[in-house]
Design an enzyme around this catalytic site. Structure first.
Site, PDB file in Angstrom:
ATOM      1  N   GLU A   1       0.631  -1.139   0.183  1.00  0.00           N
ATOM      2  CA  GLU A   1      -0.039   0.139   0.068  1.00  0.00           C
ATOM      3  C   GLU A   1       0.846   1.297   0.051  1.00  0.00           C
ATOM      4  OE1 GLU A   1      -2.930  -0.407   3.312  1.00  0.00           O
ATOM      5  OE2 GLU A   1      -3.969  -1.950   2.177  1.00  0.00           O
TER       6      GLU A   1
ATOM      7  N   GLU B   1      -5.748  -8.282  -0.022  1.00  0.00           N
ATOM      8  CA  GLU B   1      -6.572  -7.998   0.969  1.00  0.00           C
ATOM      9  C   GLU B   1      -7.891  -7.704   0.734  1.00  0.00           C
ATOM     10  OE1 GLU B   1      -4.801  -4.908   3.613  1.00  0.00           O
ATOM     11  OE2 GLU B   1      -3.071  -5.686   3.432  1.00  0.00           O
TER      12      GLU B   1
HETATM   13  O1  IFM Z   1      -4.874  -3.454   8.533  1.00  0.00           O
HETATM   14  C1  IFM Z   1      -4.737  -2.592   7.369  1.00  0.00           C
HETATM   15  C2  IFM Z   1      -3.593  -3.290   6.673  1.00  0.00           C
HETATM   16  O2  IFM Z   1      -2.385  -3.017   7.476  1.00  0.00           O
HETATM   17  C3  IFM Z   1      -3.373  -2.625   5.255  1.00  0.00           C
HETATM   18  N1  IFM Z   1      -4.344  -2.741   4.669  1.00  0.00           N
HETATM   19  C4  IFM Z   1      -5.670  -2.235   5.323  1.00  0.00           C
HETATM   20  C5  IFM Z   1      -5.904  -3.149   6.476  1.00  0.00           C
HETATM   21  C6  IFM Z   1      -7.250  -2.523   7.183  1.00  0.00           C
HETATM   22  O3  IFM Z   1      -7.052  -1.329   7.570  1.00  0.00           O
END
Ligand code: IFM
Length: 446
Positions: free
Chosen positions: A171, A356
């Site tokens: 990210e 994710e």
């Molecule tokens: O917990 C985070 C993760 O570290 C990165 N992506 C989003 C998740 C939820 O906010």
């Protein structure tokens, strides 16, 4: 939106992998094993930054409990584990000496994953920048790409030969804009110059790591980018323009750099003056080929023009959709649209993994059970969106639920629970939730 109540593994391609994801600082317990301090330790210690000033010192203690966690993953019929390697655990000063104890932990973890017949998917950087580097300017420092390249090679030396995939950075928007412009994450800056530089340097670091690992013969390299489904809050031209600017900054900046070697004009209009001199010379390395793309997707975001704010003069607006515990609006069709947009506008048939997707909810254990029916529906609906994208030609090869465990949710401390396994943060007891059992049934091989 079509709901997808009856999805099973059989509805996905034969080699499609299902996994769960975590990240080092959020689960390991940063006080164990000789890790150095990182900028999240100092950010959390500053009153007001993090709910109850909680930090990752103990977290889920996966550092000692990884065998139990991998057993749970295996028993849940999953195929893969996505984890990250902590820079400050492996190199407490960020550069120079390696903490052998910390590095050995990842060796043991990868072995534990493989011993259970699971695939290890590693992300080299998921946010715990060593304090020593943060003190030098962190992601705004011109040398950080080289420092990161050195770290990537140390990880590769130890575990690179056993990894199913490697992502350089998790990210990049959060590493840079969220942390240097909006100030919500460490190091908590609100400075457009720092934001622009970090937005470029994080991509330069990605390119540097790809160059170095490619030179070692690796062919499983990618990056994990987060995207939101951005929409204007109204039909007013100024709201439409505001949404276009936010889309350029939050969604297009990183994928356009990686896929096309350029930055979007609507973002450059505010950021270009603050980029480091000669940034154009880095774009070739940033856009060199990768082997797969990781996509993190959670929500829809409405955006309006805000004339009281400096550039980009945007403000978030709450819409009418159902929300998660984070207040994030749930829109599975946004994931479908994203996967098709990536295919059609950016990466074509490059393999994509949803690295994710998941939701936070105020879960409680009652009589040994956690009933998280909202999460079950969220997962099914997003899997349905993935399946529709595959049917329409997206080369989607995997999905990792975020997260395996309830864990340290950054500025929200331990309050926001994303796990499919509940963690009691007093006892560290793990209790699989209904969503875990649902996935276990759904992923059982016939
Ligand atoms: O917990 C985070 C993760 O570290 C990165 N992506 C989003 C998740 C939820 O906010």
């Amino acid at each position: 939106m079509a709901t997808s109540p009856n999805l099973t593994r059989a509805a996905f391609p034969k080699d499609f992998r299902f996994g769960a994801a975590t990240a080092a600082y959020q689960v390991e317990g940063h006080s164990f094993g000789g890790a150095g301090t990182c900028h999240w330790d100092t950010f959390a210690a500053t009153p007001g930054n993090v709910l109850r000033a909680e930090d990752g010192a103990i977290a889920c203690d996966q550092y000692h409990r990884y065998e139990e966690d991998m057993d749970l993953l295996k028993a849940g019929n999953f195929d893969a584990y996505r984890f990250s390697t902590s820079w400050s655990r492996v190199m407490p000063e960020g550069r120079g000496p390696v903490n052998q104890e910390g590095l050995d932990y990842y060796d043991r973890l990868v072995d534990a994953i493989l011993e259970r017949g699971l695939e290890p998917h590693a992300t080299i950087y998921h946010w715990e920048l060593p304090s020593a580097l943060s003190d030098l300017g962190g992601w705004t420092h011109p040398d950080i790409a080289q420092w990161f390249g050195d770290f990537a090679e140390i990880i590769d030396d130890k575990i690179g030969d056993r990894l199913a995939s490697v992502a350089t950075i998790n990210e990049p928007w959060c590493v840079s804009y969220l942390s240097h412009m909006l100030g919500h994450h460490a190091p908590g800056l609100r400075n457009i110059r720092a934001a622009a530089r970090s937005m470029h340097h994080v991509l330069k670091a990605h390119g540097e790591a790809i160059t170095r690992l490619r030179a070692r013969g690796r062919d499983n390299l990618g990056i994990v980018i987060n995207f939101e489904h951005t929409q204007p809050a109204s039909d007013a031209p100024e709201d439409i323009a505001a949404a276009t600017r936010q889309d350029a900054i939050n969604n297009r900046w990183f994928i356009e750099a990686v896929a096309k070697g350029q930055y979007p004009t609507e973002a450059l209009e505010g950021l270009e003056a603050h980029l480091p001199n000669g940034w154009q010379d880095d774009m070739a390395a940033i856009s060199q080929p990768i082997d797969w793309l990781g996509v993190n997707y959670y929500f829809r975001q409405l955006v309006a023009h805000d004339a009281t704010e400096t550039w980009p003069s945007t403000k978030p607006v709450q819409g009418h959709l159902a929300t998660t515990q984070m207040g994030w609006e749930i829109l599975p069709d946004g994931l479908y649209a994203l996967l098709m947009r990536l295919k059609n506008d950016y990466v074509g048939d490059l393999p994509i993994m949803v690295t994710e997707n998941g939701m936070a909810w105020d879960d409680h254990v009652r009589n040994g059970i956690v009933e998280d029916s909202e999460r079950c529906a969220y997962i099914r609906d997003h899997m349905g969106a993935m399946q529709r994208a595959i049917n329409d030609g997206a080369n989607l090869t995997g999905f990792f639920y975020w997260s395996l465990l309830d864990n340290y949710e950054w500025a929200f401390g331990y309050e926001r629970r994303f796990g499919m396994i509940h963690v009691d943060f007093e006892t560290l007891k793990r209790t699989p939730k209904a969503s875990y059992h649902m996935l276990k049934d759904l992923l059982a091989r016939s």
